[in-house]
Design a protein around this motif. Sequence first.
Motif, mmCIF file in Angstrom:
data_model
loop_
_atom_site.group_PDB
_atom_site.id
_atom_site.type_symbol
_atom_site.label_atom_id
_atom_site.label_comp_id
_atom_site.label_asym_id
_atom_site.label_seq_id
_atom_site.Cartn_x
_atom_site.Cartn_y
_atom_site.Cartn_z
ATOM 1 N N THR A 28 0.844 -1.196 0.000
ATOM 2 C CA THR A 28 0.000 0.000 0.000
ATOM 3 C C THR A 28 0.882 1.249 0.000
ATOM 4 N N LEU A 29 0.283 2.342 -0.392
ATOM 5 C CA LEU A 29 1.017 3.593 -0.479
ATOM 6 C C LEU A 29 0.816 4.480 0.748
ATOM 7 N N GLY A 30 -0.067 4.064 1.644
ATOM 8 C CA GLY A 30 -0.277 4.828 2.860
ATOM 9 C C GLY A 30 -0.695 6.248 2.552
ATOM 10 N N ARG A 31 0.004 7.205 3.116
ATOM 11 C CA ARG A 31 -0.330 8.620 2.925
ATOM 12 C C ARG A 31 0.590 9.280 1.908
ATOM 13 N N SER A 32 0.941 8.540 0.898
ATOM 14 C CA SER A 32 1.797 9.107 -0.150
ATOM 15 C C SER A 32 1.039 10.103 -1.002
ATOM 16 N N ALA A 33 1.706 11.148 -1.412
ATOM 17 C CA ALA A 33 1.188 12.013 -2.459
ATOM 18 C C ALA A 33 1.364 11.294 -3.790
ATOM 19 N N MET A 34 0.484 11.615 -4.729
ATOM 20 C CA MET A 34 0.544 10.980 -6.038
ATOM 21 C C MET A 34 0.689 12.051 -7.109
ATOM 22 N N GLY A 35 1.340 11.687 -8.182
ATOM 23 C CA GLY A 35 1.512 12.643 -9.264
ATOM 24 C C GLY A 35 1.531 11.958 -10.613
ATOM 25 N N TRP A 36 1.366 12.754 -11.640
ATOM 26 C CA TRP A 36 1.464 12.284 -13.021
ATOM 27 C C TRP A 36 2.507 13.127 -13.745
ATOM 28 N N PHE A 37 3.354 12.449 -14.506
ATOM 29 C CA PHE A 37 4.365 13.084 -15.343
ATOM 30 C C PHE A 37 4.130 12.630 -16.773
ATOM 31 N N ARG A 38 4.709 13.356 -17.708
ATOM 32 C CA ARG A 38 4.662 12.919 -19.093
ATOM 33 C C ARG A 38 5.982 13.222 -19.768
ATOM 34 N N GLN A 39 6.282 12.434 -20.792
ATOM 35 C CA GLN A 39 7.544 12.606 -21.497
ATOM 36 C C GLN A 39 7.369 12.249 -22.953
ATOM 37 N N VAL A 40 7.992 13.059 -23.809
ATOM 38 C CA VAL A 40 8.067 12.753 -25.230
ATOM 39 C C VAL A 40 9.530 12.529 -25.570
ATOM 40 N N HIS A 54 -4.916 12.843 0.721
ATOM 41 C CA HIS A 54 -6.320 13.050 1.073
ATOM 42 C C HIS A 54 -7.115 13.676 -0.070
ATOM 43 N N GLY A 55 -6.435 14.004 -1.155
ATOM 44 C CA GLY A 55 -7.138 14.496 -2.336
ATOM 45 C C GLY A 55 -7.379 15.989 -2.396
ATOM 46 N N ALA A 56 -7.056 16.701 -1.351
ATOM 47 C CA ALA A 56 -7.298 18.146 -1.348
ATOM 48 C C ALA A 56 -6.146 18.887 -2.031
#
Length: 123
Positions: A28-40, A54-56
Amino acid sequence: QVQLVESGGGLVAPGASLRLSCTASGGTLGRSAMGWFRQVPGKEREIVAAVAWHGASPWYADAVNGRFAISVDSAQSATYLQMNSLKPEDTAVYCCAAAPGIANIQSREIRYWGQGAQVTVSS
């Protein structure tokens, strides 16, 4: 060892929408922040969006602000990226990432990376 797996990529026409999903396995990721990156190819990987566990207070890159929406399901150790009004310049490999906080996401101090999902926007 936690692994992140993206899904939902594909080929769409300009103006269409796609929803990327990222789920964690092996832990599990617990209270990790999540992010999205992109690359070309030939360009540096760029951050697209980030959100706390928490999504805020999500954060967005200027290029996608108002078109993309990041959300998180901490109970399921999953994050999503809703992409609307897609443009050809959004074409890239999109990777999800987990880190202790949003600041770590923005600083690229990443704990876990996904393998990436191709998004192609073309007519």
